[in-house]
Design a protein around this motif. Structure first.
Motif, short mmCIF file in Angstrom:
data_model
loop_
_atom_site.label_atom_id
_atom_site.label_comp_id
_atom_site.label_asym_id
_atom_site.label_seq_id
_atom_site.Cartn_x
_atom_site.Cartn_y
_atom_site.Cartn_z
N THR A 1 1.01 -1.15 0.11
CA THR A 1 -0.03 0.26 -0.07
C THR A 1 0.95 1.30 0.03
O THR A 1 0.63 2.19 -0.89
CB THR A 1 -0.89 -0.06 1.23
OG1 THR A 1 -1.83 -1.13 1.32
CG2 THR A 1 -1.89 1.17 1.22
N LEU A 2 1.89 1.12 0.80
CA LEU A 2 2.85 2.21 0.80
C LEU A 2 3.60 2.65 -0.63
O LEU A 2 3.64 3.57 -0.88
CB LEU A 2 3.85 2.16 1.98
CG LEU A 2 3.38 2.19 3.50
CD1 LEU A 2 4.19 1.76 4.32
CD2 LEU A 2 2.94 3.89 3.52
N LEU A 3 3.78 1.47 -1.07
CA LEU A 3 4.42 1.41 -2.55
C LEU A 3 3.47 2.20 -3.63
O LEU A 3 3.86 3.15 -4.16
CB LEU A 3 4.90 0.41 -3.05
CG LEU A 3 6.15 -0.18 -2.39
CD1 LEU A 3 6.61 -1.61 -2.78
CD2 LEU A 3 7.31 0.73 -2.52
N LYS A 4 2.23 1.95 -3.24
CA LYS A 4 1.28 2.57 -4.34
C LYS A 4 0.82 4.04 -3.96
O LYS A 4 0.99 4.93 -4.60
CB LYS A 4 0.15 2.03 -4.36
CG LYS A 4 0.06 0.47 -4.95
CD LYS A 4 -1.45 -0.06 -4.86
CE LYS A 4 -1.17 -1.49 -5.65
NZ LYS A 4 -2.67 -2.30 -5.04
N MET A 5 1.12 4.41 -2.62
CA MET A 5 0.69 5.80 -2.42
C MET A 5 1.87 6.47 -2.55
O MET A 5 1.73 7.83 -2.76
CB MET A 5 0.71 5.74 -0.73
CG MET A 5 -0.65 5.06 0.01
SD MET A 5 -0.62 4.85 1.59
CE MET A 5 0.03 6.65 2.36
N LEU A 6 3.14 6.11 -2.49
CA LEU A 6 4.32 6.82 -3.13
C LEU A 6 4.65 7.04 -4.37
O LEU A 6 5.95 7.42 -4.62
CB LEU A 6 5.40 6.46 -1.98
CG LEU A 6 5.32 6.69 -0.53
CD1 LEU A 6 6.44 5.84 0.39
CD2 LEU A 6 4.88 8.10 -0.03
N SER A 7 3.83 6.12 -5.20
CA SER A 7 4.07 5.93 -6.60
C SER A 7 5.43 5.30 -6.81
O SER A 7 6.34 5.76 -7.58
CB SER A 7 3.92 7.35 -7.32
OG SER A 7 2.61 7.90 -7.24
N LEU A 8 5.81 4.15 -6.23
CA LEU A 8 6.86 3.67 -6.44
C LEU A 8 6.49 2.17 -6.93
O LEU A 8 5.65 1.39 -6.39
CB LEU A 8 7.76 3.41 -4.91
CG LEU A 8 8.15 4.53 -4.27
CD1 LEU A 8 8.73 4.53 -2.83
CD2 LEU A 8 9.45 5.34 -5.05
N ASP A 9 7.43 1.65 -7.71
CA ASP A 9 7.34 0.42 -8.27
C ASP A 9 7.92 -0.59 -7.43
O ASP A 9 7.31 -1.91 -7.47
CB ASP A 9 8.08 0.27 -9.70
CG ASP A 9 7.58 1.21 -10.72
OD1 ASP A 9 6.04 1.20 -10.66
OD2 ASP A 9 8.20 1.47 -11.62
N SER A 10 8.97 -0.41 -6.69
CA SER A 10 9.52 -1.00 -5.56
C SER A 10 9.91 -0.53 -4.65
O SER A 10 10.28 0.43 -4.56
CB SER A 10 10.63 -2.13 -6.22
OG SER A 10 11.70 -1.53 -6.86
N ASP A 11 10.54 -1.21 -3.53
CA ASP A 11 11.16 -0.67 -2.37
C ASP A 11 12.67 -0.20 -2.55
O ASP A 11 13.46 -1.11 -2.61
CB ASP A 11 11.00 -1.83 -1.20
CG ASP A 11 11.27 -1.02 0.11
OD1 ASP A 11 11.83 0.13 0.42
OD2 ASP A 11 10.95 -1.62 1.37
N PRO A 12 12.69 0.91 -2.81
CA PRO A 12 14.06 1.35 -3.18
C PRO A 12 15.33 1.34 -2.08
O PRO A 12 15.24 1.46 -0.82
CB PRO A 12 13.89 2.92 -3.25
CG PRO A 12 12.93 3.45 -2.61
CD PRO A 12 11.83 1.93 -2.23
N SER A 13 16.42 1.22 -2.68
CA SER A 13 17.68 1.49 -1.84
C SER A 13 17.99 2.58 -1.70
O SER A 13 17.67 3.32 -2.61
CB SER A 13 18.82 0.61 -2.58
OG SER A 13 20.08 0.85 -1.98
N GLY A 14 18.28 3.57 -0.78
CA GLY A 14 18.61 4.73 -0.60
C GLY A 14 18.81 5.33 0.96
O GLY A 14 19.04 4.56 1.66
N CYS A 15 18.93 6.69 0.82
CA CYS A 15 19.11 7.20 2.15
C CYS A 15 18.07 8.06 2.44
O CYS A 15 17.21 8.57 1.66
CB CYS A 15 20.28 8.50 1.85
SG CYS A 15 20.75 9.28 3.33
N TYR A 16 17.67 8.21 3.79
CA TYR A 16 16.60 8.62 4.34
C TYR A 16 16.87 9.73 5.52
O TYR A 16 17.97 9.65 6.34
CB TYR A 16 15.32 7.91 4.87
CG TYR A 16 15.78 6.78 5.84
CD1 TYR A 16 15.47 7.19 7.35
CD2 TYR A 16 16.36 5.46 5.48
CE1 TYR A 16 15.88 6.36 8.36
CE2 TYR A 16 16.49 4.79 6.61
CZ TYR A 16 16.45 4.83 7.97
OH TYR A 16 17.03 4.02 8.93
#
Length: 161
Positions: free
Chosen positions: A47-62
């Motif tokens: 659901t979060l991926l859809k809400m954030l318009s992401l195709d997959s859970d990204p590798s990254g910095c937060y």
């Protein structure tokens, strides 16, 4: 063979890539996502991926922000899952930030973190910190290359002081 398949020179990373990534993160920090979004019951990774318009859970910095002030910089191969752990984690392994804040606010003399988590007084402090994190917000950017990700975490933490 390049480290982590990073074909950029240190000079390029230091003077071009890391500052460019910092600029992108600063733009995201202007409109951060409420961390409470990750704490809603019934809202999972898909659901979060859809809400954030992401195709997959990204590798990254937060960057976690409290009233707009950067308080914590983290990296993950799965940023969305990691953010869920920060607010929904139940122990010192998954909700490490909440544990560290609770330990600073409620110093304990237990030999292990597990012993502290089993103490009702400490656990109540941990739960209160976790609840307070829901008032924070988060901004993140995707960084695919592991070496760039590791270097950026330190760069970002120092840049944001």
């Amino acid at each position: 063979m390049p480290i982590d398949d990073c074909h950029r020179s240190f000079e390029e990373l230091a003077h071009e890539v890391l500052p460019e990534l910092m600029g992108k993160l600063r733009v995201r920090m202007r409109t951060p996502i409420p961390l409470a979004t990750f704490g809603k019951k019934g809202v999972g990774p898909a659901t979060l991926l859809k809400m954030l318009s992401l195709d997959s859970d990204p590798s990254g910095c937060y960057v976690l922000l409290d009233a707009g002030t950067a308080k914590y910089v983290g990296i993950s191969k799965h940023v969305i899952q990691r953010l869920l752990e920060h607010v929904r984690g139940t122990d010192h392994f998954s909700a490490t930030l909440a544990y560290r804040i609770a330990a600073a606010q409620h110093p304990h003399h237990f030999k292990t973190s597990a012993e502290a988590m089993n103490d009702p007084t400490f656990h109540a402090g941990f739960a209160a910190v976790k609840a307070s994190l829901l008032n924070w917000s988060v901004a993140f950017i995707e960084i695919k290359n592991p070496l760039e990700l590791y270097l950026f975490e330190a760069y970002c933490a120092m840049e944001l002081d």
